[in-house]
Design a protein around this motif. Structure first.
Motif, PDB file in Angstrom:
ATOM      1  N   PHE A   1     124.678 -13.983  -5.451  1.00 33.05           N
ATOM      2  CA  PHE A   1     125.388 -13.704  -6.694  1.00 33.05           C
ATOM      3  C   PHE A   1     124.718 -14.361  -7.898  1.00 33.05           C
ATOM      4  O   PHE A   1     123.993 -15.345  -7.760  1.00 33.05           O
ATOM      5  CB  PHE A   1     126.839 -14.226  -6.611  1.00 33.05           C
ATOM      6  N   ILE A   2     124.985 -13.792  -9.057  1.00 31.17           N
ATOM      7  CA  ILE A   2     124.783 -14.461 -10.339  1.00 31.17           C
ATOM      8  C   ILE A   2     126.185 -14.784 -10.838  1.00 31.17           C
ATOM      9  O   ILE A   2     127.023 -13.883 -10.980  1.00 31.17           O
ATOM     10  CB  ILE A   2     124.051 -13.566 -11.348  1.00 31.17           C
ATOM     11  N   ALA A   3     126.472 -16.041 -11.093  1.00 35.77           N
ATOM     12  CA  ALA A   3     127.843 -16.438 -11.420  1.00 35.77           C
ATOM     13  C   ALA A   3     127.852 -17.452 -12.553  1.00 35.77           C
ATOM     14  O   ALA A   3     126.979 -18.319 -12.642  1.00 35.77           O
ATOM     15  CB  ALA A   3     128.529 -17.027 -10.185  1.00 35.77           C
TER      16      ALA A   3
ATOM     17  N   ALA B   1     125.297 -13.253 -21.510  1.00 35.73           N
ATOM     18  CA  ALA B   1     124.361 -14.156 -22.183  1.00 35.73           C
ATOM     19  C   ALA B   1     123.311 -14.708 -21.217  1.00 35.73           C
ATOM     20  O   ALA B   1     122.217 -15.098 -21.636  1.00 35.73           O
ATOM     21  CB  ALA B   1     125.123 -15.306 -22.838  1.00 35.73           C
ATOM     22  N   TYR B   2     123.645 -14.726 -19.935  1.00 35.64           N
ATOM     23  CA  TYR B   2     122.691 -15.189 -18.919  1.00 35.64           C
ATOM     24  C   TYR B   2     121.395 -14.384 -18.990  1.00 35.64           C
ATOM     25  O   TYR B   2     120.310 -14.904 -18.759  1.00 35.64           O
ATOM     26  CB  TYR B   2     123.321 -15.069 -17.527  1.00 35.64           C
ATOM     27  N   PHE B   3     121.519 -13.110 -19.304  1.00 34.36           N
ATOM     28  CA  PHE B   3     120.343 -12.234 -19.347  1.00 34.36           C
ATOM     29  C   PHE B   3     119.619 -12.305 -20.693  1.00 34.36           C
ATOM     30  O   PHE B   3     118.564 -11.707 -20.853  1.00 34.36           O
ATOM     31  CB  PHE B   3     120.748 -10.788 -19.050  1.00 34.36           C
ATOM     32  N   GLY B   4     120.206 -12.989 -21.675  1.00 31.43           N
ATOM     33  CA  GLY B   4     119.512 -13.233 -22.934  1.00 31.43           C
ATOM     34  C   GLY B   4     119.725 -12.149 -23.958  1.00 31.43           C
ATOM     35  O   GLY B   4     120.086 -11.009 -23.647  1.00 31.43           O
ATOM     36  N   GLN B   5     119.472 -12.482 -25.220  1.00 25.30           N
ATOM     37  CA  GLN B   5     119.632 -11.536 -26.320  1.00 25.30           C
ATOM     38  C   GLN B   5     118.599 -10.425 -26.274  1.00 25.30           C
ATOM     39  O   GLN B   5     118.765  -9.389 -26.910  1.00 25.30           O
ATOM     40  CB  GLN B   5     119.528 -12.288 -27.661  1.00 25.30           C
ATOM     41  N   SER B   6     117.505 -10.626 -25.542  1.00 23.82           N
ATOM     42  CA  SER B   6     116.437  -9.629 -25.526  1.00 23.82           C
ATOM     43  C   SER B   6     116.885  -8.302 -24.945  1.00 23.82           C
ATOM     44  O   SER B   6     116.275  -7.270 -25.201  1.00 23.82           O
ATOM     45  CB  SER B   6     115.240 -10.151 -24.723  1.00 23.82           C
ATOM     46  N   ILE B   7     117.969  -8.298 -24.159  1.00 25.95           N
ATOM     47  CA  ILE B   7     118.402  -7.032 -23.558  1.00 25.95           C
ATOM     48  C   ILE B   7     119.441  -6.319 -24.403  1.00 25.95           C
ATOM     49  O   ILE B   7     119.878  -5.228 -24.044  1.00 25.95           O
ATOM     50  CB  ILE B   7     118.967  -7.242 -22.133  1.00 25.95           C
TER      51      ILE B   7
ATOM     52  N   ASP C   1     127.114  -9.195  -8.012  1.00 24.22           N
ATOM     53  CA  ASP C   1     126.452  -9.149  -6.720  1.00 24.22           C
ATOM     54  C   ASP C   1     125.012  -8.710  -6.961  1.00 24.22           C
ATOM     55  O   ASP C   1     124.761  -7.644  -7.517  1.00 24.22           O
ATOM     56  CB  ASP C   1     127.171  -8.158  -5.801  1.00 24.22           C
ATOM     57  N   ARG C   2     124.057  -9.545  -6.583  1.00 22.05           N
ATOM     58  CA  ARG C   2     122.654  -9.263  -6.892  1.00 22.05           C
ATOM     59  C   ARG C   2     122.196  -7.912  -6.328  1.00 22.05           C
ATOM     60  O   ARG C   2     121.601  -7.099  -7.043  1.00 22.05           O
ATOM     61  CB  ARG C   2     121.755 -10.376  -6.339  1.00 22.05           C
TER      62      ARG C   2
ATOM     63  N   SER D   1     114.909  -5.478 -16.969  1.00 20.04           N
ATOM     64  CA  SER D   1     115.108  -6.930 -17.090  1.00 20.04           C
ATOM     65  C   SER D   1     116.257  -7.394 -16.212  1.00 20.04           C
ATOM     66  O   SER D   1     116.184  -8.440 -15.577  1.00 20.04           O
ATOM     67  CB  SER D   1     115.384  -7.297 -18.552  1.00 20.04           C
ATOM     68  N   VAL D   2     117.326  -6.592 -16.184  1.00 22.68           N
ATOM     69  CA  VAL D   2     118.467  -6.937 -15.336  1.00 22.68           C
ATOM     70  C   VAL D   2     118.047  -6.928 -13.866  1.00 22.68           C
ATOM     71  O   VAL D   2     118.373  -7.847 -13.103  1.00 22.68           O
ATOM     72  CB  VAL D   2     119.639  -5.962 -15.576  1.00 22.68           C
ATOM     73  N   VAL D   3     117.321  -5.885 -13.467  1.00 19.60           N
ATOM     74  CA  VAL D   3     116.870  -5.780 -12.077  1.00 19.60           C
ATOM     75  C   VAL D   3     116.001  -6.982 -11.719  1.00 19.60           C
ATOM     76  O   VAL D   3     116.175  -7.605 -10.666  1.00 19.60           O
ATOM     77  CB  VAL D   3     116.090  -4.464 -11.850  1.00 19.60           C
ATOM     78  N   SER D   4     115.072  -7.321 -12.596  1.00 17.68           N
ATOM     79  CA  SER D   4     114.155  -8.428 -12.337  1.00 17.68           C
ATOM     80  C   SER D   4     114.900  -9.759 -12.226  1.00 17.68           C
ATOM     81  O   SER D   4     114.650 -10.548 -11.307  1.00 17.68           O
ATOM     82  CB  SER D   4     113.104  -8.497 -13.447  1.00 17.68           C
ATOM     83  N   MET D   5     115.831  -9.995 -13.150  1.00 16.09           N
ATOM     84  CA  MET D   5     116.549 -11.273 -13.135  1.00 16.09           C
ATOM     85  C   MET D   5     117.546 -11.358 -11.989  1.00 16.09           C
ATOM     86  O   MET D   5     117.955 -12.452 -11.592  1.00 16.09           O
ATOM     87  CB  MET D   5     117.249 -11.483 -14.471  1.00 16.09           C
TER      88      MET D   5
END
Length: 379
Positions: free
Chosen positions: A81-83, A104-110, A173-174, A227-231
């Motif tokens: 997970f990402i939590a 915000a975990y994924f950053g402003q770039s997305i 869920d990753r 980016s989401v997939v990668s992170m």
């Protein structure tokens, strides 16, 4: 740790096998259909094949502070997970803040550009971009384009400390996230292919320009999804991604190859024709070429007006311009203006009137044409 990671890798291999190496048009079409089917299932609330369900959420009040309030991965293992944890004065506030923190975990770039998502939404709603027939799924796909809400995000554990602070966990869920966002990339890639499949003659038109601009927008959305997939721990290396800049360069080439011929009746020393040509050239459109797709037909009605009570003589100019699509004869833009200028002699009044109409063309027609181009979405 290793024992828990291996099953996830196996799941991802199962999820992505059968579509990541598609090469031929038929294989690409089949991959897009499979991706849409999986996406519809996932966005309709059905479980993704091969994934285990997350731990049941615990909602408690008082007592000892749970460990997950400081470390959400104590309850939601990092390899699955990402939590993140959010806090608030009540449950709704805590949940909202947790979801914001997760994004915000994924950053402003997305964060997607507003104009990009607006164009994408219009294209989906008009049927230009094919997504699901299911209205709920279609709405989720449109919402996902803005990246304001991450698809698959869930609220897990809740703890009320009984003293005015509520804690909430938001998690992804990753494997499910990788599956969903990969499928949206595949679907978008297919739409980009359909948008940009045309001959050079079709490409070098306003419609071709609109199609490549939309392809650029979708490519930008795909970059965010990647980016989401990668992170989340996945890879998009096999998905043949092209960034927005690739299509933006093609947009610039198309603009420079669109030809608009200007025909003006009743002009004076080509003054009006040259004024329109300057506007077109400023937008990098061509005004000369063989078999032009567009013609700007301009009619001028120039007349003299004298009044007994005035020593001045006046020149009236009524201008009517239509941007014509030569293949269909359709009028794409209508531009109508009129001016009146006076002088002690008619030649002076006429010179002033033509100067005034040139200024109107430079300002108002330029604004109208740019607005038309910017508003285009493919037919």
């Amino acid at each position: 740790m290793i024992k828990r990671i291996v099953p996830l890798c196996a799941i991802l291999i199962v999820l992505f096998s059968g579509f990541v190496f598609a090469q031929t048009p038929n294989e690409a079409n089949a991959a897009a259909r499979d991706a849409l089917r999986r996406l519809e299932s996932a966005l309709s609330g059905e479980s993704v094949s091969g994934l285990s369900t997350p731990p049941p959420a615990q909602v408690t009040r008082g007592g000892n502070q749970p460990r997950w309030t400081d470390d959400p991965y104590a309850a939601y293992p990092r390899e699955r997970f990402i939590a993140v944890t959010g806090t608030g004065v009540n449950r709704n506030d805590a949940e909202r803040r947790a979801l914001v923190a997760l994004a915000a975990y994924f950053g402003q770039s997305i964060q997607a550009d507003f104009s990009t998502t607006t164009a994408y939404t219009q294209a989906v709603n008009s049927g230009t971009v094919n997504v699901s027939e299911n209205s709920n799924v279609r709405d989720r796909i449109i919402t996902a384009a803005s990246m304001d809400n991450l698809i698959g995000a869930e609220i897990g554990n809740i703890w009320d400390d009984g003293r005015g602070t509520v804690y909430a966990v938001a998690f992804l869920d990753r494997a499910k996230t990788i599956s969903i966002y990969t499928d949206m990339i595949i679907l978008n890639n297919q739409n980009i292919t359909l948008l940009t499949a045309m001959s050079n003659a079709e490409k070098n038109t306003f419609n071709g320009l609109a199609r490549f601009r939309l392809a650029s927008n979708i490519a930008g959305i795909n970059t965010n999804y990647a980016s989401v997939v990668s992170m989340a721990g996945g890879s998009t290396a096999s998905l043949n991604l092209r960034n927005a800049e690739f299509y933006n360069l093609e947009v610039q080439n198309i603009i420079q190859n669109i030809t608009v011929v200007v025909n003006v009746s009743n002009d004076r020393s080509n003054r009006v024709q040259d004024a329109f040509a300057r506007v077109l050239s400023s937008l990098r459109l061509r005004t000369r070429g063989n078999n032009p797709p567009y013609t700007l037909e301009v009619r001028l009605n120039v007349s003299e007006l004298r009044t007994p009570a005035s020593e001045f003589v006046f020149c009236n100019i009524e201008l009517s311009a239509n941007l014509i699509e030569n293949s269909t004869g359709a009028s794409l833009i209508a531009f109508n203006e009129s001016v009146r200028e006076g002088h002690t002699i008619y030649t002076g009044a006429e010179a002033r009137a033509f100067s005034a109409i040139e200024g109107i063309i430079a300002e108002k027609f330029s604004f109208l044409l740019q607005g038309y181009i910017n508003s285009l979405i493919p037919r």
